[in-house]
Each structure stands twice: as C-alpha cells, then as structure tokens.
Design an enzyme around this catalytic site. Structure first.
Site, short mmCIF file in Angstrom:
data_model
loop_
_atom_site.label_atom_id
_atom_site.label_comp_id
_atom_site.label_asym_id
_atom_site.label_seq_id
_atom_site.Cartn_x
_atom_site.Cartn_y
_atom_site.Cartn_z
N ASP A 49 -37.78 128.40 25.05
CA ASP A 49 -38.48 128.95 23.89
C ASP A 49 -37.71 130.14 23.30
O ASP A 49 -38.09 130.70 22.27
CB ASP A 49 -39.94 129.32 24.22
CG ASP A 49 -40.05 130.39 25.28
OD1 ASP A 49 -39.02 130.78 25.87
OD2 ASP A 49 -41.19 130.84 25.53
N SER A 50 -36.58 130.49 23.93
CA SER A 50 -35.65 131.45 23.32
C SER A 50 -35.22 130.96 21.94
O SER A 50 -34.73 131.75 21.13
CB SER A 50 -34.42 131.65 24.22
OG SER A 50 -33.87 130.40 24.60
N ASP A 88 -39.46 124.09 27.66
CA ASP A 88 -40.35 125.22 27.89
C ASP A 88 -41.72 124.95 27.29
O ASP A 88 -41.83 124.47 26.14
CB ASP A 88 -39.78 126.47 27.18
CG ASP A 88 -39.24 127.48 28.17
OD1 ASP A 88 -39.59 127.43 29.36
OD2 ASP A 88 -38.43 128.33 27.73
N LYS A 118 -40.94 123.55 31.83
CA LYS A 118 -40.84 124.85 32.50
C LYS A 118 -41.99 125.72 31.99
O LYS A 118 -42.34 125.64 30.80
CB LYS A 118 -39.50 125.53 32.19
CG LYS A 118 -39.38 126.94 32.78
CD LYS A 118 -37.96 127.46 32.75
CE LYS A 118 -37.52 128.08 31.46
NZ LYS A 118 -38.32 129.24 31.01
N GLU A 120 -43.81 129.85 32.55
CA GLU A 120 -43.63 131.20 33.10
C GLU A 120 -44.84 131.60 33.94
O GLU A 120 -45.99 131.32 33.55
CB GLU A 120 -43.44 132.21 31.95
CG GLU A 120 -42.17 131.95 31.15
CD GLU A 120 -41.93 132.99 30.06
OE1 GLU A 120 -42.67 133.99 29.99
OE2 GLU A 120 -40.98 132.79 29.28
N GLU A 186 -35.44 135.48 36.56
CA GLU A 186 -34.84 136.23 35.44
C GLU A 186 -34.90 137.72 35.70
O GLU A 186 -35.95 138.28 36.03
CB GLU A 186 -35.55 135.88 34.12
CG GLU A 186 -34.93 136.66 32.95
CD GLU A 186 -35.26 136.08 31.57
OE1 GLU A 186 -35.85 134.99 31.48
OE2 GLU A 186 -34.90 136.75 30.58
O1 KIV Z 1 -36.20 130.40 26.92
C1 KIV Z 1 -35.15 130.39 27.60
O2 KIV Z 1 -34.05 130.15 27.09
C2 KIV Z 1 -35.28 130.66 29.02
C3 KIV Z 1 -34.03 130.92 29.78
C4 KIV Z 1 -33.41 132.19 29.36
C5 KIV Z 1 -34.24 130.85 31.24
O3 KIV Z 1 -36.34 130.69 29.53
#
Ligand code: KIV
Length: 277
Positions: A49-50, A88, A118, A120, A186
């Site tokens: 989600d970056s 994510d 994924k 969090e 992280e």
């Molecule tokens: O959103 C993302 O790119 C991430 C990574 C930095 C692990 O969660």
C-alpha cells in the site's frame, strides 16, 4: 529468481519452507512493466500500500482503497510468471472483524489472482489471521513499524527499543501461532530482529531490520531512485533512475522547442514508394 525457487510459480508453502535457507528476495511492484523486471530476480513481488505515497502522491498509506489495491494487484499479476504476488490489505479493510477481513481478502484474491495477502498488526490481529488462514487465505503478517498506525505510533519511528522488545517478540509469536506463512519486520532494532528470527519457524522479511532476517524487502521506487520525497536510512539506492529520467525529459523538451524532434525518420511519407507495402 533464486536458485532454490521451484520451476513453477512460487506459492506460500514454498516461502514458508525457505526458513533458514537461501535469503528471500522481495521488492514491491505496482505495475505490469515493473512486475516483469522484478519477476526473474525476486521470490515475491509485494503490491504494497506504499503505492499510495509512491505512485499517487498521498501523504500516508491511509487513503489507499481496496479498489486501488485490486487495480494495481491485477496489473502486477499480469507481469509475473514465477515470483509470487502478495497484496497489502489497505487501512480499514480488515481491522473491524475477521469476517470483514475475509470478505475483502477474498475479493483481493479472486479479482487479482494473487495467492496471498499481507496485513499489519501483531497479537491483536491473531484471531483475524487465524480466521483467514483456516479459510484458504494465506497471510503474510507485518509487525514492528506498521505505517497504517502512523497516527497512533506518533511517526515512522523505530519500534522495539526501550522495553518494547518483548511485546514485539510476542507479536511475532502470535502471528506465527495464528498461521501466518511469513512476517515482515519493519524498522525493528537489529538485535531484536535477530532474536525474533531465531525464535520463529516462519521466515522473517526485514525492512530496516538488519542483516539477520530470513529475507529482505525494499520499495522498488526507493532502490531505483525514482521516489525522492524522502529517503529512510534503511534504503540503499542501486540506481538513480530519477536523475536519468530528468535528463531525458529535459533533452526532449529542448529538442521539441528547437524543432529537432521529431526528425524526418520519425514521420510517415504521404506516398509509399513503388513496391512498398
Ligand atoms: O507497503 C509496502 O510497500 C510495505 C513494505 C514496505 C513492507 O508494506
């Protein structure tokens, strides 16, 4: 692709089985062309989600939606032949209840064909991870600095110093017990990351967590020098594509203004020469 990757597309059990062997190589990818670049070299292409900050200019990841993750997830899956896509779950799409998480994870998997998600969170997400895993949703967990919690954490700080270490280790053990096939650590101090890696049977994937994790992940735009708004200490820049692109665009602009581009060879003749098709 790493020497220990199977000759077919990588799946969560392959990642799980890599504990303690060859390091797992992970990069983010958000588009088909970047997925194609990542595919031959990496075990996992993470649709993080970056992308909200890196591609869409958002101030944090909090504004990323499920629809955005589906759109970019589909694009990435189209570009992969071997590496595994992990998508994510965005902020607000899984925290409310295991049922909400399942509904949205199922959408992510069904609409993108990615084999894993994924999310969090540590011990407080264990019930949800267990619910998902029992229903065919492989989960990569993400603990330590969890950027979706930036407002409660008070910034993008190192997590696990000053008496916090045991809680982060407890988070790692909880997501493992819940069934996660791997866990991202992280911005966790290096000694703690090593301790967690030694304590778990599932692979740890570090970002700003030192050299002792079972694998590493970076945001692809960071390591290529394409995202330059800020640069965390843990980022190593392997190329400066931003500077190259700036140079190329400046040259293009100068040539258009000077009428040296397009040149004759970039045009189409009004009449074809005899015999040409
Ligand atoms: O959103 C993302 O790119 C991430 C990574 C930095 C692990 O969660």
């Amino acid at each position: 692709m790493s020497a220990t990757s199977p000759a077919r597309p990588v799946l969560p059990p392959d990642i799980r089985a890599r504990k303690g062997s060859q390091p797992l190589v992970v990069l983010t990818a958000y588009t088909t062309p970047v997925a194609r670049l990542v595919d031959p070299h990496c075990d996992i292409a993470l649709v993080g989600d970056s992308l909200g900050m890196v591609l869409h200019g958002m101030p944090s990841t909090l504004g990323v939606t499920l629809e955005m993750m589906i759109l970019h997830g589909r694009a990435v899956v189209r570009g992969l032949t071997r590496a595994m896509a992990v998508i994510d779950m965005p902020f607000g799409s899984y925290e409310e209840s295991p049922q909400q998480a399942y509904r949205n994870a199922a959408r992510l998997m069904a609409e993108t064909a990615a084999p894993a998600v994924k999310l969090e969170g540590g011990a407080h997400m264990a019930e949800t991870i267990s619910f998902l895993c029992a229903r065919g949703v492989p989960v990569m967990a993400h603990i330590g600095l969890t950027p979706q919690a930036v407002n409660t954490l008070g910034g993008y700080k190192v997590v696990g110093r000053d008496g916090e270490a045991d809680r982060v280790l407890a988070d790692a053990l909880a997501v493992q017990a819940a069934g996660a096939f791997s866990v991202v650590l992280e911005k966790v101090p290096v000694g703690l990351a090593a301790r967690i890696t030694q304590s778990l049977d599932i692979p740890t994937i570090g970002i700003g967590a030192g050299v002792d994790c079972d694998g590493q992940v970076l945001v692809v735009d960071d390591m290529l020098g394409l995202f330059t708004e800020f640069r965390p200490k843990f980022v190593k820049r392997y190329a400066d594509l931003g500077a190259l692109a700036d140079q190329a665009i400046a040259t293009y602009a100068a040539e258009v203004r000077a009428r040296t581009f397009p040149a004759p060879e970039h045009g189409f003749a009004d009449t074809l020469p005899k015999g040409a098709k």
